[in-house]
Design a protein around this motif. Sequence first.
Motif, short mmCIF file in Angstrom:
data_model
loop_
_atom_site.label_atom_id
_atom_site.label_comp_id
_atom_site.label_asym_id
_atom_site.label_seq_id
_atom_site.Cartn_x
_atom_site.Cartn_y
_atom_site.Cartn_z
N ARG A 199 6.03 0.73 21.81
CA ARG A 199 6.72 1.73 20.97
C ARG A 199 7.15 2.95 21.78
O ARG A 199 7.52 3.98 21.20
N VAL A 251 4.06 -7.01 5.00
CA VAL A 251 2.92 -7.83 4.52
C VAL A 251 3.17 -8.48 3.16
O VAL A 251 2.40 -8.34 2.21
N GLU A 270 7.83 -10.47 5.80
CA GLU A 270 6.87 -10.49 6.91
C GLU A 270 5.61 -11.13 6.34
O GLU A 270 4.87 -10.50 5.59
N PHE A 275 -6.98 -3.66 10.85
CA PHE A 275 -7.10 -2.71 11.96
C PHE A 275 -8.54 -2.51 12.42
O PHE A 275 -8.83 -1.62 13.22
N HIS A 279 0.84 -1.19 0.00
CA HIS A 279 0.00 0.00 0.00
C HIS A 279 0.88 1.24 0.00
O HIS A 279 2.08 1.15 0.28
N ARG A 322 -0.85 -0.90 19.49
CA ARG A 322 0.53 -1.34 19.68
C ARG A 322 1.45 -0.27 20.27
O ARG A 322 2.67 -0.42 20.25
C1 NOJ Z 1 3.11 -4.73 9.27
C2 NOJ Z 1 3.86 -3.74 10.08
O1 NOJ Z 1 4.78 -4.41 10.90
C3 NOJ Z 1 2.83 -2.97 10.87
O2 NOJ Z 1 3.42 -2.12 11.82
C4 NOJ Z 1 1.97 -2.18 9.91
O3 NOJ Z 1 0.95 -1.55 10.62
C5 NOJ Z 1 1.36 -3.08 8.85
N1 NOJ Z 1 2.28 -4.04 8.33
C6 NOJ Z 1 0.83 -2.27 7.70
O4 NOJ Z 1 1.89 -1.72 6.97
#
Ligand code: NOJ
Length: 558
Positions: free
Chosen positions: A437, A221, A284, A166, A121, A433
């Motif tokens: 942080r 992602v 990831e 989210f 994105h 989260r």
């Molecule tokens: C994974 C990232 O680690 C996370 O922090 C982020 O919110 C999402 N991908 C979207 O980019």
Amino acid sequence: MTLPPSPPAALSPADLSSRDPDWWRQAVVYQVYPRSFADADGDGLGDLRGVTDRLPHLAALGVDALWLSPFYLSELADGGYDVADPRQVDPRLGTLADFDALAAEAHRLGLKVIVDIVPNHTSHRHPWFQEALAAGPGSPARERYVFRDGRGPAGELPPTDWQSVFGGSAWHRVPDGQWYLHLFAREQPDLNWGLEEVREDVRTTLRFWADRGVDGFRVDVAHALAKDLAEPLRDLGPLTGEDALAELPPGTHPFYDRDEVHEIYRDWRRVLDAYSPPRTAVAEAWVPGARRALYARPDELDQAFNFEYLQAPWDAEAIRRIVTDSLATARAVGASATWVLSNHDVVRHASRLSLPPGTDENAWLLADGRTPPLDEPAGLRRARAATLLMLALPGSSYVYQGEELGLPEVADLPVEVLQDPVWEQTGRTRKGRDGCRVPLPWTTTGPSYGFGAAGAWLPQPPSFARYAVQAQDGVEGSTLEFYRTALRLRRKLLDGEELVWHPDTPPGVLAFARSDAWRCVANLSAAPVPLPPGEVLLSSAPLGDDGYLEPDTTVWLA
Ligand code: NOJ
């Protein structure tokens, strides 16, 4: 007169390692979340100069590489994972010259540099998205994203039932009535990877940073890029995005882990292999086991994060199974395994591991960490045992900033200060989260405990004083010194990628050998167990003199 050829210059260990194409196979990589690491310019937000100033901390810790979470142009709607220009440094975090200085200094200290790539994105502030909004339905500019008409008589319903990670619908409606897809925050429209222009732009980004000397990429992602966008789009029904992965036949989910995603990474491998040594990458990909390993095939990304270890309960059998399976699936594709306990998306493991099994972490955060109450020393004890176990496993370990200090989750952040988009997007039902942080404490006193002159962008609790680097540096038995010793020993002991389980261990105990000179024993049970014979090289907690290994303790033995 002809001069005799000059003798070749002696190569330092750093030079030698910089030429090793396989350096990542057993590297320890330290994740820097730049806005929370160190603030050199005193504006309250961590920055690249702050990272450069603190590189000696990483060199002294003994890690092999640092991975920088995004520092690109961004309004920080999702902590920098909403990128408005992936080839520009956010002015609040520095300049390209600051990045070059950081990379040069890291390399001088023998540290590799990995940067984040966010290909799924962009930010809604990205010029492409702004163009798409202005250009209107049916335009080529809208093709770069996933725009659709809505359902219902007046198109007032989202095109599908897909949910954002989210919270809420993954679709957002724009004033002209169309909807766009955002698997994450509304400010993060998903790109259309069916378009060559999108693919070429990310290749350009990879080359841009590889040309500046970065050694590798962490791919955000990685499993979501390829999507089935053929009409009609398919609803997922009662399944949410991630649950559906387990239910649907492999490769058939409309937007996760589709078989076509691998073509993208085979294409990237050609870009990465054009460099010497080839640039590495780690996916990831929240995808289970063997499917995850596919991203790490040698003609793709080299590695994929293994989140199963992170999600494992504090249970010897469960961990033994996960370790065995992870090693086997990585080996099957010729990759090395990866291990991670904490990162910027999860509750810090110094807190997580002391929560009773089955605790709903979100409910715990909503209760400001009071129910169930946290036993901080017990959590830290387990965290150190889990870390020493992880660092003995074959493969590479990813360490998150602050875990070397034993930092706990800041569970009681007042909701007024929360910045994670998860809080608003879930109608204030998930705290998100931010608790992992909170800016790092470097000194025991002073504004923001040495993070920066202007204070920290999230409030640090008073307990951070005792976790500060200054409070632990040179202090025998401190978590910082424990990490330093473990990493120094690990470097010395590493030899091959084998692990041999000890055949006969009491319940609750894990024991394995990496070599004749390196064995690891972890007691996850509630009772002391006899310590096997051998020289104790390091222990995660003080040992009694009675020859027993206490609960929640890991030792390395020669
Ligand atoms: C994974 C990232 O680690 C996370 O922090 C982020 O919110 C999402 N991908 C979207 O980019």
